[in-house]
Design a protein around this motif. Structure first.
Motif, PDB file in Angstrom:
ATOM      1  N   HIS A  93       0.845  -1.194   0.000  1.00  0.00           N
ATOM      2  CA  HIS A  93       0.000   0.000   0.000  1.00  0.00           C
ATOM      3  C   HIS A  93       0.879   1.242   0.000  1.00  0.00           C
ATOM      4  O   HIS A  93       1.702   1.421   0.900  1.00  0.00           O
ATOM      5  CB  HIS A  93      -0.912   0.012   1.234  1.00  0.00           C
ATOM      6  N   GLY A  94       0.712   2.094  -1.023  1.00  0.00           N
ATOM      7  CA  GLY A  94       1.459   3.348  -1.024  1.00  0.00           C
ATOM      8  C   GLY A  94       1.899   3.790  -2.408  1.00  0.00           C
ATOM      9  O   GLY A  94       1.889   3.023  -3.377  1.00  0.00           O
ATOM     10  N   THR A  95       2.306   5.057  -2.495  1.00  0.00           N
ATOM     11  CA  THR A  95       2.859   5.611  -3.721  1.00  0.00           C
ATOM     12  C   THR A  95       4.335   5.251  -3.803  1.00  0.00           C
ATOM     13  O   THR A  95       4.888   4.596  -2.909  1.00  0.00           O
ATOM     14  CB  THR A  95       2.722   7.148  -3.732  1.00  0.00           C
ATOM     15  N   ILE A  96       5.011   5.716  -4.842  1.00  0.00           N
ATOM     16  CA  ILE A  96       6.444   5.458  -4.979  1.00  0.00           C
ATOM     17  C   ILE A  96       7.223   6.099  -3.824  1.00  0.00           C
ATOM     18  O   ILE A  96       8.249   5.578  -3.385  1.00  0.00           O
ATOM     19  CB  ILE A  96       6.975   5.953  -6.345  1.00  0.00           C
ATOM     20  N   LEU A  97       6.703   7.205  -3.265  1.00  0.00           N
ATOM     21  CA  LEU A  97       7.388   7.864  -2.152  1.00  0.00           C
ATOM     22  C   LEU A  97       7.256   7.085  -0.854  1.00  0.00           C
ATOM     23  O   LEU A  97       8.056   7.264   0.071  1.00  0.00           O
ATOM     24  CB  LEU A  97       6.839   9.292  -1.974  1.00  0.00           C
ATOM     25  N   ASP A  98       6.238   6.225  -0.797  1.00  0.00           N
ATOM     26  CA  ASP A  98       6.039   5.384   0.395  1.00  0.00           C
ATOM     27  C   ASP A  98       6.744   4.034   0.269  1.00  0.00           C
ATOM     28  O   ASP A  98       6.751   3.258   1.224  1.00  0.00           O
ATOM     29  CB  ASP A  98       4.543   5.123   0.619  1.00  0.00           C
ATOM     30  N   CYS A  99       7.295   3.785  -0.893  1.00  0.00           N
ATOM     31  CA  CYS A  99       7.864   2.475  -1.191  1.00  0.00           C
ATOM     32  C   CYS A  99       9.379   2.513  -1.028  1.00  0.00           C
ATOM     33  O   CYS A  99      10.092   3.073  -1.860  1.00  0.00           O
ATOM     34  CB  CYS A  99       7.490   2.062  -2.622  1.00  0.00           C
ATOM     35  N   GLU A 100       9.854   1.910   0.038  1.00  0.00           N
ATOM     36  CA  GLU A 100      11.293   1.818   0.246  1.00  0.00           C
ATOM     37  C   GLU A 100      11.871   0.730  -0.668  1.00  0.00           C
ATOM     38  O   GLU A 100      11.144  -0.123  -1.184  1.00  0.00           O
ATOM     39  CB  GLU A 100      11.599   1.485   1.709  1.00  0.00           C
ATOM     40  N   GLU A 101      13.175   0.754  -0.838  1.00  0.00           N
ATOM     41  CA  GLU A 101      13.795  -0.218  -1.735  1.00  0.00           C
ATOM     42  C   GLU A 101      13.519  -1.651  -1.290  1.00  0.00           C
ATOM     43  O   GLU A 101      13.313  -2.541  -2.116  1.00  0.00           O
ATOM     44  CB  GLU A 101      15.303   0.031  -1.822  1.00  0.00           C
ATOM     45  N   ARG A 102      13.490  -1.879   0.031  1.00  0.00           N
ATOM     46  CA  ARG A 102      13.211  -3.223   0.526  1.00  0.00           C
ATOM     47  C   ARG A 102      11.776  -3.650   0.173  1.00  0.00           C
ATOM     48  O   ARG A 102      11.518  -4.824  -0.097  1.00  0.00           O
ATOM     49  CB  ARG A 102      13.439  -3.310   2.030  1.00  0.00           C
ATOM     50  N   VAL A 159      -4.073   2.822 -10.341  1.00  0.00           N
ATOM     51  CA  VAL A 159      -4.794   2.780  -9.066  1.00  0.00           C
ATOM     52  C   VAL A 159      -3.948   3.498  -8.018  1.00  0.00           C
ATOM     53  O   VAL A 159      -2.748   3.246  -7.897  1.00  0.00           O
ATOM     54  CB  VAL A 159      -5.051   1.317  -8.628  1.00  0.00           C
ATOM     55  N   VAL A 160      -4.580   4.381  -7.254  1.00  0.00           N
ATOM     56  CA  VAL A 160      -3.841   5.139  -6.247  1.00  0.00           C
ATOM     57  C   VAL A 160      -3.294   4.219  -5.159  1.00  0.00           C
ATOM     58  O   VAL A 160      -3.900   3.208  -4.801  1.00  0.00           O
ATOM     59  CB  VAL A 160      -4.718   6.250  -5.610  1.00  0.00           C
ATOM     60  N   ASN A 161      -2.126   4.559  -4.651  1.00  0.00           N
ATOM     61  CA  ASN A 161      -1.475   3.842  -3.555  1.00  0.00           C
ATOM     62  C   ASN A 161      -1.184   2.376  -3.863  1.00  0.00           C
ATOM     63  O   ASN A 161      -1.208   1.513  -2.983  1.00  0.00           O
ATOM     64  CB  ASN A 161      -2.317   3.932  -2.266  1.00  0.00           C
ATOM     65  N   ARG A 162      -0.876   2.103  -5.125  1.00  0.00           N
ATOM     66  CA  ARG A 162      -0.540   0.733  -5.535  1.00  0.00           C
ATOM     67  C   ARG A 162       0.680   0.739  -6.461  1.00  0.00           C
ATOM     68  O   ARG A 162       0.733  -0.026  -7.422  1.00  0.00           O
ATOM     69  CB  ARG A 162      -1.731   0.067  -6.234  1.00  0.00           C
ATOM     70  N   CYS A 163       1.668   1.566  -6.181  1.00  0.00           N
ATOM     71  CA  CYS A 163       2.780   1.753  -7.108  1.00  0.00           C
ATOM     72  C   CYS A 163       3.533   0.464  -7.434  1.00  0.00           C
ATOM     73  O   CYS A 163       3.545   0.011  -8.576  1.00  0.00           O
ATOM     74  CB  CYS A 163       3.750   2.801  -6.560  1.00  0.00           C
ATOM     75  N   VAL A 164       4.173  -0.138  -6.443  1.00  0.00           N
ATOM     76  CA  VAL A 164       4.982  -1.322  -6.752  1.00  0.00           C
ATOM     77  C   VAL A 164       4.104  -2.529  -7.079  1.00  0.00           C
ATOM     78  O   VAL A 164       4.459  -3.360  -7.921  1.00  0.00           O
ATOM     79  CB  VAL A 164       5.968  -1.646  -5.607  1.00  0.00           C
ATOM     80  N   TYR A 165       2.936  -2.619  -6.459  1.00  0.00           N
ATOM     81  CA  TYR A 165       2.024  -3.708  -6.784  1.00  0.00           C
ATOM     82  C   TYR A 165       1.604  -3.635  -8.246  1.00  0.00           C
ATOM     83  O   TYR A 165       1.677  -4.638  -8.980  1.00  0.00           O
ATOM     84  CB  TYR A 165       0.794  -3.647  -5.880  1.00  0.00           C
ATOM     85  N   SER A 166       1.176  -2.462  -8.695  1.00  0.00           N
ATOM     86  CA  SER A 166       0.744  -2.295 -10.083  1.00  0.00           C
ATOM     87  C   SER A 166       1.891  -2.551 -11.055  1.00  0.00           C
ATOM     88  O   SER A 166       1.698  -3.142 -12.118  1.00  0.00           O
ATOM     89  CB  SER A 166       0.184  -0.889 -10.298  1.00  0.00           C
ATOM     90  N   THR A 167       3.081  -2.099 -10.677  1.00  0.00           N
ATOM     91  CA  THR A 167       4.253  -2.333 -11.524  1.00  0.00           C
ATOM     92  C   THR A 167       4.523  -3.826 -11.665  1.00  0.00           C
ATOM     93  O   THR A 167       4.773  -4.335 -12.766  1.00  0.00           O
ATOM     94  CB  THR A 167       5.490  -1.644 -10.918  1.00  0.00           C
TER      95      THR A 167
END
Length: 245
Positions: A87-96, A141-149
């Motif tokens: 859950h989150g945007t690219i700014l909420d997504c840490e490398e881990r 979809v909002v707040n699904r950056c890495v999931y959507s990728t």
């Protein structure tokens, strides 16, 4: 006579949610099901269903996958269902977070397909069904950056495998659900600061007025796993109650 009589189906993430519903649906249609998951306790709940064998498997571990492959002489359908929703945007997504999601959502499918595809090629027949999502290249979809990728990557992987091996008798499609009422979703809702509002937000985006059930998605897996869909390959099959309209 069942729609999947005698066929060997291997599933990941079969202990709960869509994976569990699909394993049960396959067994009811006469398939020989090998249900895998990392959660042995929940996986054991499937042993009461005739036709289902269970195996504890971490689909991110190459060695475990290869050891399982040595036990299986034939495989007709491979269903790659394991995944994680960040859950989150690219700014909420840490490398881990990025690495974990891509490892489980995409690399695991790479490992499973690469291991079991040679068996299918030798048989001159096989069917691979991958779990993608509407939250992918289909819809932002909002707040699904890495999931959507990751799920967009699954669509690309699906089409590549379908194109490369169609002449060897291999089919490959992916299922793209919208919001499905599963234990995983309920856990994510409860983890939000305001669970009641989170639930309302999920329901508000469903054009059909409700979430899908895991069993409804399982019906689609049965269709794609059967000869009824023999002319389908390389497709992203959407089941989202109109969310992507």
């Amino acid at each position: 006579m069942g729609r999947l009589d005698g066929k060997v189906r291997l599933l990941s993430a079969a202990a709960q949610g869509i994976g569990k519903a699909t394993a049960i649906a396959f067994a009811k249609e006469g398939a020989k099901v090998i249900a895998t998951d990392i959660n042995k306790t929940k996986l054991q709940e499937l042993e009461k269903y005739p036709g289902i064998q269970i195996r504890v498997l971490d689909v991110t571990k190459r060695q475990q996958i290869e050891e399982l492959a040595e036990e299986i002489e034939r495989i007709d359908v491979l269903c790659n269902i394991a995944g994680f929703v960040h859950h989150g945007t690219i700014l909420d997504c840490e490398e881990r977070d990025w690495n974990f999601a891509m490892n489980l959502n995409v690399r695991s499918m790479y490992l499973m397909i690469k291991t079991f595809l040679p068996k299918m090629i030798k048989q001159k027949s096989g069917n691979i069904i991958n779990m993608s999502s509407v939250a992918s290249s289909i819809k932002g979809v909002v707040n699904r950056c890495v999931y959507s990728t990751s799920k967009a990557a699954v669509i690309g992987l699906t089409k590549s495998v379908a194109a490369d091996f169609i002449e060897q008798g291999i089919r490959c499609n992916c299922v793209c659900p919208g919001t499905v009422d599963t234990p995983s979703l309920q856990e994510r809702i409860k983890a939000q600061p305001n669970p009641d509002q989170a639930l309302k937000d999920f329901l508000a985006r469903q054009r059909i007025g409700r979430m899908a059930t895991a069993e409804e998605v399982a019906h689609l897996f049965v269709y794609l796993a059967s000869e009824e869909s023999a002319y389908m390959t390389g497709n992203e099959v959407v089941i989202d109650g109109g969310w992507s309209l």
